[in-house]
Design an enzyme around this catalytic site. Structure first.
Site, PDB file in Angstrom:
ATOM      1  N   ASN A 168       0.818  -1.232   0.000  1.00 38.45           N
ATOM      2  CA  ASN A 168       0.000   0.000   0.000  1.00 38.45           C
ATOM      3  C   ASN A 168       0.846   1.275   0.000  1.00 38.45           C
ATOM      4  OD1 ASN A 168       0.727  -0.544   2.666  1.00 38.45           O
ATOM      5  ND2 ASN A 168      -1.136   0.337   3.508  1.00 38.45           N
ATOM      6  N   LYS A 198      12.329  -8.002   1.727  1.00 39.14           N
ATOM      7  CA  LYS A 198      11.392  -8.647   0.797  1.00 39.14           C
ATOM      8  C   LYS A 198      10.184  -7.722   0.659  1.00 39.14           C
ATOM      9  CE  LYS A 198       7.881 -11.070   1.136  1.00 39.14           C
ATOM     10  NZ  LYS A 198       7.128 -10.333   0.091  1.00 39.14           N
ATOM     11  N   GLY A 234       2.219  -5.193   7.706  1.00 38.74           N
ATOM     12  CA  GLY A 234       1.255  -5.958   6.925  1.00 38.74           C
ATOM     13  C   GLY A 234       0.075  -6.355   7.794  1.00 38.74           C
ATOM     14  N   GLU A 289       4.175  -3.603  12.443  1.00 36.18           N
ATOM     15  CA  GLU A 289       3.174  -2.565  12.186  1.00 36.18           C
ATOM     16  C   GLU A 289       2.013  -3.272  11.521  1.00 36.18           C
ATOM     17  OE1 GLU A 289       3.479   0.420  13.199  1.00 36.18           O
ATOM     18  OE2 GLU A 289       5.616   0.919  13.281  1.00 36.18           O
ATOM     19  N   LEU A 290       0.965  -3.533  12.279  1.00 37.37           N
ATOM     20  CA  LEU A 290      -0.121  -4.352  11.744  1.00 37.37           C
ATOM     21  C   LEU A 290      -1.331  -3.468  11.441  1.00 37.37           C
ATOM     22  CD1 LEU A 290       0.530  -7.361  14.116  1.00 37.37           C
ATOM     23  CD2 LEU A 290       1.566  -6.851  11.914  1.00 37.37           C
ATOM     24  N   CYS A 320      -3.256   1.740   6.733  1.00 35.47           N
ATOM     25  CA  CYS A 320      -3.500   1.166   8.072  1.00 35.47           C
ATOM     26  C   CYS A 320      -4.042   2.217   9.032  1.00 35.47           C
ATOM     27  CB  CYS A 320      -2.243   0.500   8.602  1.00 35.47           C
ATOM     28  SG  CYS A 320      -0.813   1.559   8.551  1.00 35.47           S
ATOM     29  N   GLU A 370     -10.831  -4.379   9.703  1.00 34.15           N
ATOM     30  CA  GLU A 370     -10.148  -3.328   8.951  1.00 34.15           C
ATOM     31  C   GLU A 370     -10.675  -3.382   7.519  1.00 34.15           C
ATOM     32  OE1 GLU A 370      -5.893  -3.830   8.429  1.00 34.15           O
ATOM     33  OE2 GLU A 370      -5.665  -1.657   8.483  1.00 34.15           O
ATOM     34  N   GLU A 404       8.140   3.275  14.513  1.00 38.06           N
ATOM     35  CA  GLU A 404       8.990   3.719  13.411  1.00 38.06           C
ATOM     36  C   GLU A 404       8.903   5.232  13.346  1.00 38.06           C
ATOM     37  OE1 GLU A 404       7.359   1.199  10.169  1.00 38.06           O
ATOM     38  OE2 GLU A 404       9.200   0.062  10.403  1.00 38.06           O
TER      39      GLU A 404
HETATM   40  P1  ADP Z   1      -1.922  -7.862   2.606  1.00 33.69           P
HETATM   41  O1  ADP Z   1      -3.056  -8.796   2.900  1.00 33.69           O
HETATM   42  O2  ADP Z   1      -2.236  -6.445   2.817  1.00 33.69           O
HETATM   43  O3  ADP Z   1      -1.200  -8.146   1.336  1.00 33.69           O
HETATM   44  P2  ADP Z   1       0.043  -9.328   4.002  1.00 33.69           P
HETATM   45  O4  ADP Z   1       0.298  -9.333   5.467  1.00 33.69           O
HETATM   46  O5  ADP Z   1      -0.458 -10.565   3.371  1.00 33.69           O
HETATM   47  O6  ADP Z   1      -0.904  -8.112   3.764  1.00 33.69           O
HETATM   48  O7  ADP Z   1       1.349  -8.896   3.205  1.00 33.69           O
HETATM   49  C1  ADP Z   1       2.314  -8.009   3.700  1.00 33.69           C
HETATM   50  C2  ADP Z   1       3.682  -8.527   3.345  1.00 33.69           C
HETATM   51  O8  ADP Z   1       3.842  -9.796   3.979  1.00 33.69           O
HETATM   52  C3  ADP Z   1       3.912  -8.772   1.865  1.00 33.69           C
HETATM   53  O9  ADP Z   1       5.246  -8.439   1.541  1.00 33.69           O
HETATM   54  C4  ADP Z   1       3.696 -10.265   1.738  1.00 33.69           C
HETATM   55  O10 ADP Z   1       4.387 -10.856   0.669  1.00 33.69           O
HETATM   56  C5  ADP Z   1       4.277 -10.747   3.035  1.00 33.69           C
HETATM   57  N1  ADP Z   1       3.811 -12.088   3.442  1.00 33.69           N
HETATM   58  C6  ADP Z   1       2.616 -12.663   3.195  1.00 33.69           C
HETATM   59  N2  ADP Z   1       2.572 -13.899   3.729  1.00 33.69           N
HETATM   60  C7  ADP Z   1       3.776 -14.122   4.317  1.00 33.69           C
HETATM   61  C8  ADP Z   1       4.357 -15.206   5.041  1.00 33.69           C
HETATM   62  N3  ADP Z   1       3.683 -16.338   5.276  1.00 33.69           N
HETATM   63  N4  ADP Z   1       5.618 -15.067   5.501  1.00 33.69           N
HETATM   64  C9  ADP Z   1       6.313 -13.931   5.278  1.00 33.69           C
HETATM   65  N5  ADP Z   1       5.815 -12.870   4.612  1.00 33.69           N
HETATM   66  C10 ADP Z   1       4.570 -12.954   4.130  1.00 33.69           C
END
Ligand code: ADP
Length: 490
Positions: free
Chosen positions: A163, A186, A239, A261-262, A295, A393, A470
């Site tokens: 986002n 990543k 995420g 940061e959720l 968020c 959310e 942060e």
């Molecule tokens: P959204 O639903 O908003 O995409 P996510 O939490 O799924 O939020 O994604 C946020 C980040 O976490 C992205 O970079 C995604 O690739 C990563 N991600 C998703 N699943 C996993 C996982 N099982 N382990 C590590 N990273 C992950």
């Protein structure tokens, strides 16, 4: 190398990278290519390379090798590299914004704003890294001295969302690098081009090989490699709560430090003494920027019953006047959602509200337009508290408005959530300002303003919204350890 669309039309085409960046080199992948889609059209923009878990391990090895020299540099020298990175980001802001709008969808002006706000974090931490002070503590015996050093935690893993595909990266990596850590990032699969462009600029800024690496691949596999590699001493994640919980559990394996940061479920409270026009204007901004995929986006609006009819009328009129469209088009205020799944989820939330007897005052459905994932700006009233739209959310251009009778009820409603990230309220009464700011169970409170983030401001949540902060001086703390040093025989 896989093909790429000409839609980017960049001033500096070398910013568009399709390989991963490991140990200072653009590196071809050894995993399946990852397609990137323009959410405003549904059309593929191009593909990027991905890495196998074994190749991600090697990227962490590179970050581990680069650590001693980077950590040993004077903070001022690390700061100079970050300053150079920031200068290059600002110089290329137009290209970076265009890349972001194409892969993420937000209006170009918002994308440009994000690039500049991200750059501000690089500047802030270039300076803040030079103010990482240790301590000398009075020792309990006169033949001893007691000192506290501050040291970089080591190799940091960072996982960022789509986002804010640019600023989330700078906000995490700048304090890490300033503190003397090395980073393996990543980024989100939907928005890799922004991350790779940042790596290209970090390369040009002279950030040494191995200090900043960008990997792509299967997220859960990479998450496991990050958790299992003994060199990784910290994970910073932004995420969803679902993935945050999983990563927190995985981090337990090696007792890694975490910053999480959720999500949020931000209340926006309008008291009876509020400036109604300002509250309406600001609620529109705080709800609909980035199509609500934020968020800290307003999730629930609570208006004192005296102002409720007037607020609802004006807010609904303003929401329905918003121009939805391709972020590249002049005048677009609300872009598409990130993908079809996001669109479906927002549609389900609205359907669930309807099934619970809520009224849809404007919007309520996807907008067939140019093949993109658009949803109409939507205003809902009379949603009961057990409707999903109130408890979850939303992450879309939809909001529910509720009325309240007094301050106690406003606080009770606002706090009735497991989330605790952002909150907003409007009042001109200074007593109420303090009572409500103290009563809100959120990590951040904005009073009479939709602004809630800047490089100088600690950003983060309480309850299930996360761990750590942060931004500001607090943001570098999470990348530092204490080392206590006793000196005796004096
Ligand atoms: P959204 O639903 O908003 O995409 P996510 O939490 O799924 O939020 O994604 C946020 C980040 O976490 C992205 O970079 C995604 O690739 C990563 N991600 C998703 N699943 C996993 C996982 N099982 N382990 C590590 N990273 C992950």
């Amino acid at each position: 190398m896989s093909s790429i669309t000409t839609a980017f039309a960049l001033h500096d085409p070398a910013l568009l990278r399709q390989q991963v960046y490991v140990d200072g080199q653009w590196t071809p992948g050894d995993g399946p290519a990852l397609p990137v889609i323009d959410p405003a059209t549904g059309v593929p923009l191009g593909e990027v390379d991905t890495l196998s878990p074994a190749a991600v391990e090697r990227a962490i090895d590179a970050a581990e090798r680069a650590l001693p020299a980077w950590r040993a540099l004077p903070a001022r020298k690390r700061g100079q590299k970050l300053e150079r990175w920031r200068t290059l980001i600002v110089e290329h802001a137009d290209d970076l914004a265009r890349i972001m709008t194409l892969e993420q969808g937000k209006p170009l002006a918002e994308a440009r704003g994000e690039v500049l706000s991200g750059a501000a974090f690089a500047k802030w931490y270039a300076e803040e890294g030079q103010r990482v002070y240790g301590e000398i503590i009075p020792a309990p015996q006169d033949d001893k001295r007691l000192l506290v050093f501050r040291e970089a935690v080591g190799v940091c893993a960072a996982i960022t969302p789509w986002n804010f595909p640019h600023s989330m990266i700078v906000r995490k990596t700048a304090p890490a690098l300033a503190a003397g850590c090395t980073v393996v990032l990543k980024p989100a699969e939907s928005t890799p081009f922004s991350a790779l462009a940042l790596a290209e600029l970090a390369h040009r800024a002279g950030i040494p090989a191995g200090v900043f690496n960008v990997v792509l691949g299967e997220p859960s596999a990479i998450g496991k490699v990050f958790a299992a590699h003994p060199a990784v001493r910290k994970l910073s994640f932004t995420g969803s709560i679902r993935i945050g919980r999983l990563l927190l559990a995985q981090a337990a394996e090696q007792v890694q430090k975490v910053t999480l940061e959720l999500g949020g479920n931000a209340p926006f409270i309008v008291f009876d003494d509020a400036d109604l026009d300002a509250a309406v204007d600001d609620a529109i901004i705080a709800k609909f920027r980035n199509a609500g995929q934020v968020c800290v986006a307003v999730n629930r609006i609570f208006v004192h019953e005296k102002l409720f009819p007037r607020f609802v009328e004006r807010f609904t009129a303003a929401a329905s006047a918003l121009k939805v469209g391709n972020g590249l088009d002049a005048g677009t205020q609300v872009g598409p959602l990130i993908n079809q799944a996001a669109l479906e989820r927002v549609r389900e939330l609205v359907e669930d509200a309807k099934a619970h007897g809520a009224d849809i005052l404007t919007g309520g459905k996807p907008l067939a337009q140019g093949g993109g994932f658009f949803f109409e700006p939507t205003v809902i009233t009379r949603a009961p508290v057990d409707a999903r739209i109130v408890g979850e959310e939303i992450f879309g251009p939809v909001v529910s408005i509720h009325s309240f009778a007094d301050d106690a009820e406003a606080l009770r409603l606002a706090n009735a959530t497991d989330y605790g990230l952002a909150s907003y309220f409007y009042t001109r009464d200074y007593r109420r300002l303090f009572h409500i700011a103290e009563g809100l169970q959120f990590g951040m409170v904005a009073v009479n303003t939709p602004t809630i983030a800047a490089e100088s401001s600690p950003f983060g949540g309480i309850k299930t919204s996360g761990i750590g902060r942060e931004g500001a001086r607090h943001g570098i703390e999470d990348y530092l350890e204490y080392k206590t040093v006793w000196v005796g025989d004096l």
